[in-house]
Write a protein that holds these residues in place. Structure first.
Motif, PDB file in Angstrom:
ATOM      1  N   LEU A   1       0.817  -1.209   0.000  1.00  0.00           N
ATOM      2  CA  LEU A   1       0.000   0.000   0.000  1.00  0.00           C
ATOM      3  C   LEU A   1       0.852   1.261   0.000  1.00  0.00           C
ATOM      4  O   LEU A   1       0.439   2.296  -0.537  1.00  0.00           O
ATOM      5  N   SER A   2       2.033   1.188   0.586  1.00  0.00           N
ATOM      6  CA  SER A   2       2.912   2.361   0.602  1.00  0.00           C
ATOM      7  C   SER A   2       3.617   2.577  -0.730  1.00  0.00           C
ATOM      8  O   SER A   2       3.965   3.707  -1.079  1.00  0.00           O
ATOM      9  N   VAL A   3       3.832   1.498  -1.483  1.00  0.00           N
ATOM     10  CA  VAL A   3       4.545   1.602  -2.762  1.00  0.00           C
ATOM     11  C   VAL A   3       3.584   1.841  -3.924  1.00  0.00           C
ATOM     12  O   VAL A   3       3.953   2.476  -4.925  1.00  0.00           O
ATOM     13  N   LEU A   4       2.357   1.378  -3.803  1.00  0.00           N
ATOM     14  CA  LEU A   4       1.406   1.411  -4.921  1.00  0.00           C
ATOM     15  C   LEU A   4       1.161   2.811  -5.482  1.00  0.00           C
ATOM     16  O   LEU A   4       1.183   2.991  -6.708  1.00  0.00           O
ATOM     17  N   PRO A   5       0.938   3.851  -4.655  1.00  0.00           N
ATOM     18  CA  PRO A   5       0.719   5.193  -5.239  1.00  0.00           C
ATOM     19  C   PRO A   5       1.893   5.690  -6.054  1.00  0.00           C
ATOM     20  O   PRO A   5       1.705   6.331  -7.100  1.00  0.00           O
ATOM     21  N   ILE A   6       3.123   5.399  -5.607  1.00  0.00           N
ATOM     22  CA  ILE A   6       4.304   5.819  -6.355  1.00  0.00           C
ATOM     23  C   ILE A   6       4.347   5.127  -7.717  1.00  0.00           C
ATOM     24  O   ILE A   6       4.656   5.744  -8.736  1.00  0.00           O
ATOM     25  N   ALA A   7       4.026   3.848  -7.731  1.00  0.00           N
ATOM     26  CA  ALA A   7       4.020   3.103  -8.995  1.00  0.00           C
ATOM     27  C   ALA A   7       2.976   3.664  -9.953  1.00  0.00           C
ATOM     28  O   ALA A   7       3.223   3.802 -11.156  1.00  0.00           O
ATOM     29  N   ILE A   8       1.801   4.008  -9.424  1.00  0.00           N
ATOM     30  CA  ILE A   8       0.740   4.555 -10.277  1.00  0.00           C
ATOM     31  C   ILE A   8       1.153   5.897 -10.864  1.00  0.00           C
ATOM     32  O   ILE A   8       0.961   6.177 -12.065  1.00  0.00           O
ATOM     33  N   VAL A   9       1.734   6.753 -10.025  1.00  0.00           N
ATOM     34  CA  VAL A   9       2.167   8.071 -10.499  1.00  0.00           C
ATOM     35  C   VAL A   9       3.218   7.929 -11.592  1.00  0.00           C
ATOM     36  O   VAL A   9       3.169   8.619 -12.615  1.00  0.00           O
ATOM     37  N   PHE A  10       4.154   7.024 -11.406  1.00  0.00           N
ATOM     38  CA  PHE A  10       5.215   6.867 -12.401  1.00  0.00           C
ATOM     39  C   PHE A  10       4.686   6.253 -13.691  1.00  0.00           C
ATOM     40  O   PHE A  10       5.125   6.634 -14.782  1.00  0.00           O
ATOM     41  N   VAL A  11       3.764   5.316 -13.596  1.00  0.00           N
ATOM     42  CA  VAL A  11       3.226   4.686 -14.805  1.00  0.00           C
ATOM     43  C   VAL A  11       2.537   5.723 -15.689  1.00  0.00           C
ATOM     44  O   VAL A  11       2.721   5.747 -16.911  1.00  0.00           O
ATOM     45  N   PHE A  12       1.756   6.606 -15.072  1.00  0.00           N
ATOM     46  CA  PHE A  12       1.032   7.604 -15.852  1.00  0.00           C
ATOM     47  C   PHE A  12       1.928   8.767 -16.298  1.00  0.00           C
ATOM     48  O   PHE A  12       1.614   9.446 -17.272  1.00  0.00           O
ATOM     49  N   GLY A  13       3.033   8.992 -15.605  1.00  0.00           N
ATOM     50  CA  GLY A  13       3.875  10.122 -15.962  1.00  0.00           C
ATOM     51  C   GLY A  13       5.215   9.771 -16.549  1.00  0.00           C
ATOM     52  O   GLY A  13       6.029  10.661 -16.782  1.00  0.00           O
ATOM     53  N   GLN A  14       5.466   8.474 -16.817  1.00  0.00           N
ATOM     54  CA  GLN A  14       6.790   8.085 -17.271  1.00  0.00           C
ATOM     55  C   GLN A  14       7.134   8.659 -18.645  1.00  0.00           C
ATOM     56  O   GLN A  14       8.298   8.991 -18.914  1.00  0.00           O
ATOM     57  N   ARG A  15       6.118   8.813 -19.513  1.00  0.00           N
ATOM     58  CA  ARG A  15       6.409   9.349 -20.852  1.00  0.00           C
ATOM     59  C   ARG A  15       6.939  10.778 -20.755  1.00  0.00           C
ATOM     60  O   ARG A  15       7.931  11.125 -21.393  1.00  0.00           O
ATOM     61  N   TYR A  16       6.289  11.596 -19.930  1.00  0.00           N
ATOM     62  CA  TYR A  16       6.751  12.967 -19.750  1.00  0.00           C
ATOM     63  C   TYR A  16       8.063  13.002 -18.974  1.00  0.00           C
ATOM     64  O   TYR A  16       8.916  13.867 -19.202  1.00  0.00           O
ATOM     65  N   PHE A  17       8.221  12.064 -18.032  1.00  0.00           N
ATOM     66  CA  PHE A  17       9.446  12.029 -17.241  1.00  0.00           C
ATOM     67  C   PHE A  17      10.658  11.753 -18.129  1.00  0.00           C
ATOM     68  O   PHE A  17      11.671  12.457 -18.052  1.00  0.00           O
ATOM     69  N   VAL A  18      10.563  10.742 -18.973  1.00  0.00           N
ATOM     70  CA  VAL A  18      11.670  10.404 -19.864  1.00  0.00           C
ATOM     71  C   VAL A  18      11.929  11.532 -20.850  1.00  0.00           C
ATOM     72  O   VAL A  18      13.081  11.899 -21.116  1.00  0.00           O
ATOM     73  N   GLN A  19      10.865  12.118 -21.385  1.00  0.00           N
ATOM     74  CA  GLN A  19      11.032  13.212 -22.335  1.00  0.00           C
ATOM     75  C   GLN A  19      11.667  14.424 -21.676  1.00  0.00           C
ATOM     76  O   GLN A  19      12.524  15.093 -22.253  1.00  0.00           O
ATOM     77  N   GLY A  20      11.252  14.711 -20.441  1.00  0.00           N
ATOM     78  CA  GLY A  20      11.804  15.862 -19.738  1.00  0.00           C
ATOM     79  C   GLY A  20      13.269  15.696 -19.407  1.00  0.00           C
ATOM     80  O   GLY A  20      14.065  16.616 -19.568  1.00  0.00           O
ATOM     81  N   ILE A  21      13.664  14.497 -18.955  1.00  0.00           N
ATOM     82  CA  ILE A  21      15.072  14.250 -18.652  1.00  0.00           C
ATOM     83  C   ILE A  21      15.911  14.272 -19.927  1.00  0.00           C
ATOM     84  O   ILE A  21      17.039  14.770 -19.950  1.00  0.00           O
ATOM     85  N   ALA A  22      15.354  13.748 -21.017  1.00  0.00           N
ATOM     86  CA  ALA A  22      16.107  13.658 -22.265  1.00  0.00           C
ATOM     87  C   ALA A  22      16.328  15.029 -22.904  1.00  0.00           C
ATOM     88  O   ALA A  22      17.347  15.257 -23.554  1.00  0.00           O
ATOM     89  N   THR A  23      15.390  15.953 -22.733  1.00  0.00           N
ATOM     90  CA  THR A  23      15.474  17.253 -23.404  1.00  0.00           C
ATOM     91  C   THR A  23      16.036  18.341 -22.516  1.00  0.00           C
ATOM     92  O   THR A  23      16.342  19.433 -23.014  1.00  0.00           O
ATOM     93  N   THR A  24      16.190  18.106 -21.236  1.00  0.00           N
ATOM     94  CA  THR A  24      16.708  19.133 -20.342  1.00  0.00           C
ATOM     95  C   THR A  24      18.174  19.406 -20.675  1.00  0.00           C
ATOM     96  O   THR A  24      19.003  18.501 -20.728  1.00  0.00           O
ATOM     97  N   GLY A  25      18.474  20.676 -20.884  1.00  0.00           N
ATOM     98  CA  GLY A  25      19.851  21.069 -21.185  1.00  0.00           C
ATOM     99  C   GLY A  25      20.196  21.074 -22.658  1.00  0.00           C
ATOM    100  O   GLY A  25      21.297  21.464 -23.020  1.00  0.00           O
ATOM    101  N   MET A  26      19.267  20.672 -23.533  1.00  0.00           N
ATOM    102  CA  MET A  26      19.530  20.674 -24.972  1.00  0.00           C
ATOM    103  C   MET A  26      19.161  22.023 -25.557  1.00  0.00           C
ATOM    104  O   MET A  26      18.095  22.567 -25.309  1.00  0.00           O
ATOM    105  N   LYS A  27      20.053  22.582 -26.292  1.00  0.00           N
ATOM    106  CA  LYS A  27      19.804  23.882 -26.918  1.00  0.00           C
ATOM    107  C   LYS A  27      18.878  23.720 -28.103  1.00  0.00           C
ATOM    108  O   LYS A  27      19.089  22.866 -28.960  1.00  0.00           O
TER     109      LYS A  27
END
Length: 302
Positions: free
Chosen positions: A275-301
């Protein structure tokens, strides 16, 4: 000489691709395919290594107490104990713990994203004396461990009566240098011409930030939001120091107390951990596309 005779003689037909070129291209394709297969196999093995403990914890939450630490390990329960997820609410104050944790995580995440993105816009787009020096000094605070100023910080908050309140946790984590650094790196990748054109059209700095910069920085904002939400949700030391009343405890403090009371009830402990881990997993599943895109594009001119 006919076409068949030409090929047999080893002389390539006019207009036909050389045989050696085709052979080399096929070899390169085969090596590339084999390399990709090896990469996928390695990534699958690494993913299994990381996920297996969580899978075991999830399956153990449906087992009887005496089935969890059997030797050899049995992955699936003999009889699924669905009532474990009902019993945990009766044995603990899970509703209060989850409610406090969700409240703190949501509020801290919102404030961290707002203050980080707003301050980053000032460092990235507004020129003022000492801007670069102030940014370096501010970012340098990331290297200072929290344990170095933990006691002075506690005394300051206690002196103004904020100890044992949710506001203490919010004030501690609502402002962070990491968020400013992450957002500034992304803002620097946005062409300056957009801001200049907006100023010529009469937009103020606040409107440029709200109408231009924020919509363009959704991936970076999502990355910062996921990181902040995860850190706040998993924070143990902050609530341990500042939240002493049981009705203010977060899920991490509550589970620690629960484990102390039911240290032999492994099924209940596994259920609470899920129960303590489940909310984190849900948040990451729904936001992983933006998370990966944000990390990949941060710092690129751009």
């Amino acid at each position: 000489m006919s076409t068949e005779q030409t090929v047999r003689a080893g002389v390539p037909e006019r207009g036909a691709p050389p045989v050696r070129a085709k052979s080399r291209s096929s070899q390169r394709s085969a090596r590339h395919f084999a390399g990709r297969c090896i990469q996928y196999v390695f990534l699958l093995a690494l993913s299994a290594f990381v996920l297996l403990p969580f899978v075991w914890m999830l399956l153990s939450s449906f087992k009887k107490n005496n089935e969890i630490f059997t030797s050899p390990i049995t992955w699936f329960p003999e009889e699924w104990q669905w009532h474990n997820y009902v019993d945990i609410w009766a044995k603990s104050d899970m509703t209060t713990w989850l409610g406090n944790t969700v409240l703190l995580a949501v509020v801290v995440t919102f404030l961290q994203v707002f203050t980080g993105s707003f301050a980053a816009y000032g460092f990235s787009r507004i020129r003022f004396p000492g801007r670069d020096f102030l940014f370096i000094v501010y970012i340098g605070t990331i290297s200072v461990p929290w344990q170095a100023y933990m006691i002075p910080q506690f005394k300051m908050l206690s002196s103004v009566g904020l100890s044992d309140t949710r506001l203490s946790i919010i004030l501690l984590q609502a402002f962070g240098a990491f968020g400013v650094f992450l957002m500034k790196q992304f803002y620097d990748s946005i062409p300056e011409e957009l801001s200049e054109a907006a100023r010529i059209d009469g937009l103020s700095e606040y409107k440029i930030y709200y109408k231009i910069m924020l919509p363009l920085s959704v991936p970076s904002i999502a990355s910062l939001a996921i990181i902040t939400f995860t850190n706040t949700w998993n924070d143990y030391m902050g609530p341990l120091i500042y939240l002493r009343s049981p009705d203010l405890w977060t899920i991490q403090l509550g589970l620690k107390t629960f484990i102390g009371q039911y240290n032999a009830d492994y099924a209940a402990i596994m259920t609470g951990s899920v129960l303590s881990v489940l909310p984190i997993a849900i948040v990451f599943v729904f936001g992983q596309r933006y998370f990966v895109q944000g990390i990949a594009t941060t710092g690129m001119k751009g």
